[in-house]
Design a protein around this motif. Structure first.
Motif, PDB file in Angstrom:
ATOM      1  N   THR A   1     -51.104 -19.775  31.395  1.00 34.28           N
ATOM      2  CA  THR A   1     -50.080 -19.436  32.383  1.00 34.28           C
ATOM      3  C   THR A   1     -49.493 -18.047  32.141  1.00 34.28           C
ATOM      4  O   THR A   1     -49.251 -17.296  33.092  1.00 34.28           O
ATOM      5  CB  THR A   1     -48.963 -20.490  32.394  1.00 34.28           C
ATOM      6  N   THR A   2     -49.226 -17.686  30.902  1.00 31.45           N
ATOM      7  CA  THR A   2     -48.690 -16.350  30.623  1.00 31.45           C
ATOM      8  C   THR A   2     -49.676 -15.282  31.063  1.00 31.45           C
ATOM      9  O   THR A   2     -49.308 -14.283  31.697  1.00 31.45           O
ATOM     10  CB  THR A   2     -48.381 -16.190  29.123  1.00 31.45           C
ATOM     11  N   ASP A   3     -50.934 -15.485  30.733  1.00 30.35           N
ATOM     12  CA  ASP A   3     -51.979 -14.540  31.124  1.00 30.35           C
ATOM     13  C   ASP A   3     -52.053 -14.417  32.639  1.00 30.35           C
ATOM     14  O   ASP A   3     -52.228 -13.312  33.180  1.00 30.35           O
ATOM     15  CB  ASP A   3     -53.324 -15.013  30.554  1.00 30.35           C
ATOM     16  N   ALA A   4     -51.879 -15.552  33.325  1.00 32.86           N
ATOM     17  CA  ALA A   4     -51.950 -15.542  34.789  1.00 32.86           C
ATOM     18  C   ALA A   4     -50.790 -14.760  35.395  1.00 32.86           C
ATOM     19  O   ALA A   4     -50.975 -13.989  36.345  1.00 32.86           O
ATOM     20  CB  ALA A   4     -51.950 -16.973  35.317  1.00 32.86           C
ATOM     21  N   ILE A   5     -49.583 -14.946  34.868  1.00 30.13           N
ATOM     22  CA  ILE A   5     -48.417 -14.230  35.399  1.00 30.13           C
ATOM     23  C   ILE A   5     -48.590 -12.723  35.238  1.00 30.13           C
ATOM     24  O   ILE A   5     -48.266 -11.944  36.137  1.00 30.13           O
ATOM     25  CB  ILE A   5     -47.133 -14.706  34.696  1.00 30.13           C
ATOM     26  N   LEU A   6     -49.136 -12.318  34.098  1.00 28.25           N
ATOM     27  CA  LEU A   6     -49.277 -10.893  33.794  1.00 28.25           C
ATOM     28  C   LEU A   6     -50.454 -10.232  34.501  1.00 28.25           C
ATOM     29  O   LEU A   6     -50.476  -9.007  34.663  1.00 28.25           O
ATOM     30  CB  LEU A   6     -49.421 -10.690  32.282  1.00 28.25           C
ATOM     31  N   ASN A   7     -51.436 -11.049  34.920  1.00 27.40           N
ATOM     32  CA  ASN A   7     -52.683 -10.471  35.442  1.00 27.40           C
ATOM     33  C   ASN A   7     -53.110 -11.107  36.766  1.00 27.40           C
ATOM     34  O   ASN A   7     -54.163 -11.752  36.843  1.00 27.40           O
ATOM     35  CB  ASN A   7     -53.804 -10.639  34.404  1.00 27.40           C
ATOM     36  N   PRO A   8     -52.340 -10.943  37.829  1.00 25.86           N
ATOM     37  CA  PRO A   8     -52.748 -11.512  39.119  1.00 25.86           C
ATOM     38  C   PRO A   8     -54.083 -10.944  39.566  1.00 25.86           C
ATOM     39  O   PRO A   8     -54.353  -9.753  39.412  1.00 25.86           O
ATOM     40  CB  PRO A   8     -51.613 -11.097  40.059  1.00 25.86           C
TER      41      PRO A   8
ATOM     42  N   SER B   1     -43.282 -13.246  22.362  1.00 25.70           N
ATOM     43  CA  SER B   1     -42.989 -11.924  22.928  1.00 25.70           C
ATOM     44  C   SER B   1     -43.738 -11.694  24.228  1.00 25.70           C
ATOM     45  O   SER B   1     -43.185 -11.171  25.203  1.00 25.70           O
ATOM     46  CB  SER B   1     -43.359 -10.823  21.919  1.00 25.70           C
ATOM     47  N   LYS B   2     -44.981 -12.101  24.252  1.00 27.02           N
ATOM     48  CA  LYS B   2     -45.797 -11.918  25.455  1.00 27.02           C
ATOM     49  C   LYS B   2     -45.239 -12.745  26.615  1.00 27.02           C
ATOM     50  O   LYS B   2     -45.182 -12.271  27.760  1.00 27.02           O
ATOM     51  CB  LYS B   2     -47.245 -12.321  25.159  1.00 27.02           C
ATOM     52  N   MET B   3     -44.800 -13.952  26.315  1.00 23.49           N
ATOM     53  CA  MET B   3     -44.292 -14.800  27.386  1.00 23.49           C
ATOM     54  C   MET B   3     -42.932 -14.312  27.885  1.00 23.49           C
ATOM     55  O   MET B   3     -42.633 -14.407  29.091  1.00 23.49           O
ATOM     56  CB  MET B   3     -44.189 -16.262  26.937  1.00 23.49           C
ATOM     57  N   ILE B   4     -42.116 -13.798  27.001  1.00 26.94           N
ATOM     58  CA  ILE B   4     -40.834 -13.228  27.442  1.00 26.94           C
ATOM     59  C   ILE B   4     -41.087 -12.094  28.433  1.00 26.94           C
ATOM     60  O   ILE B   4     -40.452 -12.012  29.492  1.00 26.94           O
ATOM     61  CB  ILE B   4     -40.022 -12.731  26.230  1.00 26.94           C
ATOM     62  N   ASN B   5     -42.027 -11.212  28.106  1.00 22.60           N
ATOM     63  CA  ASN B   5     -42.363 -10.112  29.020  1.00 22.60           C
ATOM     64  C   ASN B   5     -42.908 -10.646  30.341  1.00 22.60           C
ATOM     65  O   ASN B   5     -42.590 -10.118  31.419  1.00 22.60           O
ATOM     66  CB  ASN B   5     -43.364  -9.171  28.363  1.00 22.60           C
ATOM     67  N   ALA B   6     -43.725 -11.699  30.256  1.00 28.61           N
ATOM     68  CA  ALA B   6     -44.301 -12.272  31.473  1.00 28.61           C
ATOM     69  C   ALA B   6     -43.221 -12.862  32.373  1.00 28.61           C
ATOM     70  O   ALA B   6     -43.253 -12.709  33.602  1.00 28.61           O
ATOM     71  CB  ALA B   6     -45.328 -13.343  31.113  1.00 28.61           C
ATOM     72  N   TRP B   7     -42.243 -13.515  31.768  1.00 30.47           N
ATOM     73  CA  TRP B   7     -41.212 -14.179  32.568  1.00 30.47           C
ATOM     74  C   TRP B   7     -40.207 -13.197  33.167  1.00 30.47           C
ATOM     75  O   TRP B   7     -39.322 -13.614  33.923  1.00 30.47           O
ATOM     76  CB  TRP B   7     -40.500 -15.232  31.716  1.00 30.47           C
ATOM     77  N   LYS B   8     -40.354 -11.938  32.885  1.00 34.24           N
ATOM     78  CA  LYS B   8     -39.508 -10.937  33.546  1.00 34.24           C
ATOM     79  C   LYS B   8     -40.187 -10.366  34.792  1.00 34.24           C
ATOM     80  O   LYS B   8     -39.652  -9.474  35.438  1.00 34.24           O
ATOM     81  CB  LYS B   8     -39.157  -9.827  32.562  1.00 34.24           C
TER      82      LYS B   8
ATOM     83  N   LYS C   1     -54.287 -16.715  23.018  1.00 32.05           N
ATOM     84  CA  LYS C   1     -55.716 -16.464  23.212  1.00 32.05           C
ATOM     85  C   LYS C   1     -56.409 -17.795  23.483  1.00 32.05           C
ATOM     86  O   LYS C   1     -56.089 -18.788  22.860  1.00 32.05           O
ATOM     87  CB  LYS C   1     -56.317 -15.823  21.954  1.00 32.05           C
ATOM     88  N   PRO C   2     -57.362 -17.832  24.409  1.00 30.63           N
ATOM     89  CA  PRO C   2     -58.037 -19.106  24.697  1.00 30.63           C
ATOM     90  C   PRO C   2     -59.019 -19.507  23.601  1.00 30.63           C
ATOM     91  O   PRO C   2     -59.557 -18.664  22.894  1.00 30.63           O
ATOM     92  CB  PRO C   2     -58.764 -18.819  26.014  1.00 30.63           C
ATOM     93  N   THR C   3     -59.243 -20.809  23.489  1.00 30.36           N
ATOM     94  CA  THR C   3     -60.209 -21.317  22.516  1.00 30.36           C
ATOM     95  C   THR C   3     -61.607 -20.797  22.813  1.00 30.36           C
ATOM     96  O   THR C   3     -62.334 -20.389  21.907  1.00 30.36           O
ATOM     97  CB  THR C   3     -60.236 -22.856  22.543  1.00 30.36           C
ATOM     98  N   SER C   4     -62.001 -20.837  24.063  1.00 26.69           N
ATOM     99  CA  SER C   4     -63.294 -20.301  24.497  1.00 26.69           C
ATOM    100  C   SER C   4     -63.300 -20.262  26.021  1.00 26.69           C
ATOM    101  O   SER C   4     -62.356 -20.694  26.679  1.00 26.69           O
ATOM    102  CB  SER C   4     -64.460 -21.170  23.996  1.00 26.69           C
ATOM    103  N   SER C   5     -64.382 -19.763  26.580  1.00 24.30           N
ATOM    104  CA  SER C   5     -64.523 -19.702  28.034  1.00 24.30           C
ATOM    105  C   SER C   5     -64.636 -21.087  28.652  1.00 24.30           C
ATOM    106  O   SER C   5     -64.392 -21.253  29.848  1.00 24.30           O
ATOM    107  CB  SER C   5     -65.765 -18.884  28.411  1.00 24.30           C
ATOM    108  N   LEU C   6     -65.003 -22.085  27.856  1.00 17.31           N
ATOM    109  CA  LEU C   6     -65.200 -23.416  28.410  1.00 17.31           C
ATOM    110  C   LEU C   6     -63.870 -24.115  28.671  1.00 17.31           C
ATOM    111  O   LEU C   6     -63.579 -24.511  29.797  1.00 17.31           O
ATOM    112  CB  LEU C   6     -66.071 -24.276  27.486  1.00 17.31           C
TER     113      LEU C   6
END
Length: 813
Positions: free
Chosen positions: A433-440, A474-481, A776-781
């Motif tokens: 979810t954090t990655d999604a917010i930061l990278n539409p 830290s990454k999620m705080i930035n994302a939620w802004k 970081k994701p576990t893997s692409s799967l």
């Protein structure tokens, strides 16, 4: 230094009361728990539920004064005595609140102030009208996919009608759907890959009965699982059956082996042989055991031929013919630092004795977390005892009451989720979810599909605590802004509530009515409010009703009924189902008036249930749900996905960081973040008296090996700073030899408490593990989380004393 337990598996309420009385610190208990009752006071009792089991409550003059576990002689609910403090915590959200800038200037106002700005009290009507207006605006201007919610199954309260996730699902479906999450943090890697391998998630499958394990297994290998701790709390009312079986099996005289970097409560309780590999190297150790079986001609060829597919394609990798590295026990030793002779010894033992390979969910919450469960099943296939009574493998006995006797209770329905929208937004993996917010617009792989991130404009958090459970704070705080609006329904002022724009107060389970049932069908439980909701808090069903009213869809959401009427309907449906099977249940009025669990007879035909037993008896008529109908050691479906980080057979992939990587020169300690003993994730952390049981110097405890402590001049009870390139936190040192050198353990769920609220990277004063773990994701799967993959450094803290303020509400709240 002498070994000492690093947790308290036998710390009962009676022992705690005796200890605090003897020490003269009864003031550590909430005052309401020890208050005198006068003759003219009005007393009442009720029955309710906590994560750690059903509870009886006592109320005097409308105030909750005490709670105790149901049937305490059988199941000691250590949380129950602290529930009054939980209800009356200073952290409670009392009223609907709106962030000051947002109230004055609307969506998107002063986003950078999220997490630090003051809030303003508003009416329920004002708060719900703001939410309704923003939902309409975002859907009109950006589409339903721009609203992110996360139906949490691990951060919620009990019940079938006031279950927050069900209420949100019904509400979202009426609105055309929001962007929701697939998979979850707890078991994401395993539940995504195992259907390809065994045709089941395994983690939530019916497990072999404990009775069968007791009667048949001679060796139990606990692999990175601590059931003495994890069986304390669960999603459904925990009746204590699993813990009862643990007590019996611990005394059975079986051979117990614990493979874990930390000597757990289970290892101590069972007197288990403790094997402590380097964290995240378990697949290498399993491969070494598999090689040991193959070289000694101990693999069960008949089982591999009859019940599996792909072993012959896996074998060249095991022998080193595909990559030039034979996975010998000596090779495994070089990776996991367990002696080759010991690896062979364990492999031979489980092949020659009736054995159960029992793991939990921690192994798959790590980099390449799909591999450990897959390799464990492969190892069990080589042993060849899958489907035999009490033997094989398990990935679910760590969960309360799994493996216990099944009852004959009918299922109790949840609130109707409503009709699923025709074209709902695409779901995204929970840990992304954090990655999604930061990278539409970013496209990611997931389980053979492609997922395109939406442009998130609004977060609708219906009572979870993402700013605790998600990795890399830290990454999620930035994302939620970044979004225009964040709405949170919460009981207390968690970090997620602090980061929101609009906050709605939710009442606790002890302030609402509902109905629930245990996970194995032995009881149906009434949940009766002990007190009225505190301040202006409301139950989830009512909260969503208020928002629906502001949107003009109240009738559609409520179906014209109150929560109490829906509770009675749910019971009525269960009663009809019981009647159809010849079971008589009392009328609802009688059930509700009695106010105790309705117990059902045990289904004796299930007492000797064996997972995969039918498959073993007849693989043609009882095939697994895989493409081949067999256990897939080599999976063609995964091969077709073509992922570089998750190939077609179980594989040792070097983690992106671990003690064998170059980064260990700078950060030489591997941090694991297991579940806490006295919480459910972050829930109950606001109870000061409960924290007093386990906190060290007022901080979350971090377990550190005596050698590592000595090298850093750290003594037991010292305040320490844990840090890496992602974040930093203080904690209280717990020095012991019950953890391997170069490893520390910091429980997940400690509330985030930055020196500067809302500022990414600020020092956490309390002990928040996810400040240090990479997103970081576990893997692409599976795209799941890496909660147990983190390298850190630790030092004695010598700065000025920083009081913990994690549990303080915002000014004026």
């Amino acid at each position: 230094m002498a070994n000492k337990p690093n947790n308290h598996p036998r710390f009962t309420r009676r022992k705690f009361m005796k200890m605090t009385s003897a020490a003269g610190i009864s003031g550590a208990l909430p005052p309401l728990m020890s208050g005198n009752v006068m003759a003219h006071d009005i007393e009442s009792s009720s029955f309710n539920f906590s994560w750690h089991g059903p509870v009886r409550t006592k109320t005097v003059n409308g105030k909750l004064v005490s709670a105790e576990g149901f049937n305490p002689e059988f199941h000691d609910n250590a949380i129950a005595p602290f529930l009054p403090e939980y209800v009356y915590s200073k952290s409670r959200i009392k009223y609907p609140m709106v962030r000051k800038s947002y109230l004055e200037n609307g969506p998107g106002a002063n986003r950078e102030a999220r997490g630090s700005e003051d809030f303003v009290r508003v009416s329920w009507e004002k708060a719900t009208s703001l939410i309704a207006g923003e939902l309409k605006r975002v859907i009109k201007d950006h589409g339903n996919a721009s609203i992110l919610t996360s139906i949490s199954s691990a951060y919620l309260t009990s019940g079938r009608i006031n279950y927050e996730g069900a209420c949100m699902s019904r509400f979202a479906n009426l609105m055309g759907g929001f962007t929701d999450c697939v998979s979850e943090y707890s078991t994401g890697a395993a539940q995504t890959i195992m259907p390809h391998i065994t045709g089941s998630t395994d983690v939530y499958a019916q497990q072999t009965s404990w009775k069968s394990v007791m009667d048949n297994a001679e060796v139990i290998l606990f692999w990175a699982v601590d059931p003495i701790k994890t069986l304390q709390a669960g999603f459904s009312p925990n009746m204590g059956f699993g813990l009862d079986w643990m007590r019996k099996i611990a005394k059975s005289g079986k051979k117990f082996i614990m493979i874990d970097p930390q000597r757990s409560a289970t290892a101590i309780e069972f007197g288990a042989e403790w094997i402590a590999p380097v964290p995240n190297t378990d697949v290498a150790m399993m491969l070494g055991m598999a090689y040991a079986l193959q070289e000694a001609d101990l693999e069960n060829k008949e089982f591999l031929d009859e019940y599996t597919t792909g072993y012959k394609k896996f074998l060249p990798y095991l022998l080193g013919k595909t990559d030039g590295i034979a996975k010998t026990p000596e090779w495994a030793e070089s990776v996991c630092q367990i002696k080759a002779d010991k690896i062979r010894e364990i492999a031979h033992l489980i092949a020659k004795k009736p054995s159960l390979l029992l793991t939990g969910w921690s192994l798959q919450r790590a980099d390449h977390g799909e591999q450990p469960p897959w390799m464990l099943v492969t190892l069990a296939c080589m042993v060849g005892q899958i489907g035999l009574p009490g033997c094989g493998y398990s990935m679910g006995h760590n969960y309360p009451d799994a493996g216990a006797d099944f009852g004959t209770a009918p299922t109790v329905p949840y609130i109707d989720y409503g009709d699923y929208p025709d074209n709902p937004p695409m779901m995204i993996p929970a840990s992304r979810t954090t990655d999604a917010i930061l990278n539409p617009g970013k496209v990611i792989d997931y389980n053979g599909d492609k997922i395109t991130y939406p442009d998130i404009k609004m977060i609708f958090n219906e009572y979870g605590n993402p700013q605790c459970r998600h990795q890399e704070r830290s990454k999620m705080i930035n994302a939620w802004k970044k979004p225009d609006t964040i709405v949170t329904h919460e009981i207390c002022w968690t970090a997620s509530a602090w980061m929101a724009d609009i906050v709605l107060p939710v009442c606790t389970a002890l302030e609402r009515n509902d109905i629930d049932a245990d996970s194995v069908g032995t009881t149906i439980t009434p949940i009766k409010a002990a007190i009225e909701p505190e301040f202006e808090s409301k139950e989830p069903f009512v909260i969503f009703t208020e928002i629906a009213r502001a949107l003009g869809i109240e009738e559609e959401f409520t179906m014209g009924k109150t929560a109490m009427e829906l509770i009675e309907d749910s019971y009525g449906t269960a009663r009809k189902r019981a009647k159809n099977t010849g079971i008589k249940m009392p009328k609802f009025s009688e059930f509700w008036e009695k106010g105790e669990p309705l117990e059902f007879a045990i289904d004796k035909s299930m007492s000797d249930f064996v997972q995969h037993g039918d498959f073993r008896n007849d693989p043609l008529l009882e095939p697994l749900g895989t493409a081949s109908g067999k256990i897939e050691i080599y999976c063609k479906n995964i091969e077709k996905m073509g992922y570089a980080d998750c190939g077609p057979h179980p594989t040792w992939y070097e983690p992106f960081e671990y003690l064998g990587s170059p980064l260990a020169k700078s950060f030489p300690l591997h941090m694991v973040s297991p579940h806490p003993r006295y919480r459910m994730h972050s829930q109950y952390n606001q109870c000061e008296s409960l924290r007093d049981i386990y906190n060290v110097a007022g901080h979350e405890p971090v377990t550190i090996n005596s050698q590592d402590a000595k090298a850093r001049n750290i003594k037991d009870g010292d305040v320490v700073r844990i840090f890496n390139d992602r974040g930093q936190t203080l904690a209280g040192a717990k020095v012991t030899d019950n953890i391997r050198p170069n490893v520390i353990s910091l429980w997940e769920g400690g509330w985030y408490d930055p020196v500067e609220r809302g500022v990414a990277g600020s020092l956490c004063k309390h002990g928040h593990a996810n400040a240090l773990v990479k997103d970081k994701p576990t893997s692409s799967l599976a795209q799941s989380c890496n909660a147990n993959t983190a390298l850190v450094q630790i030092e004695k803290y010598t700065g000025k004393e920083l009081p913990v303020t994690a549990f303080d509400p915002p000014k004026g709240a």
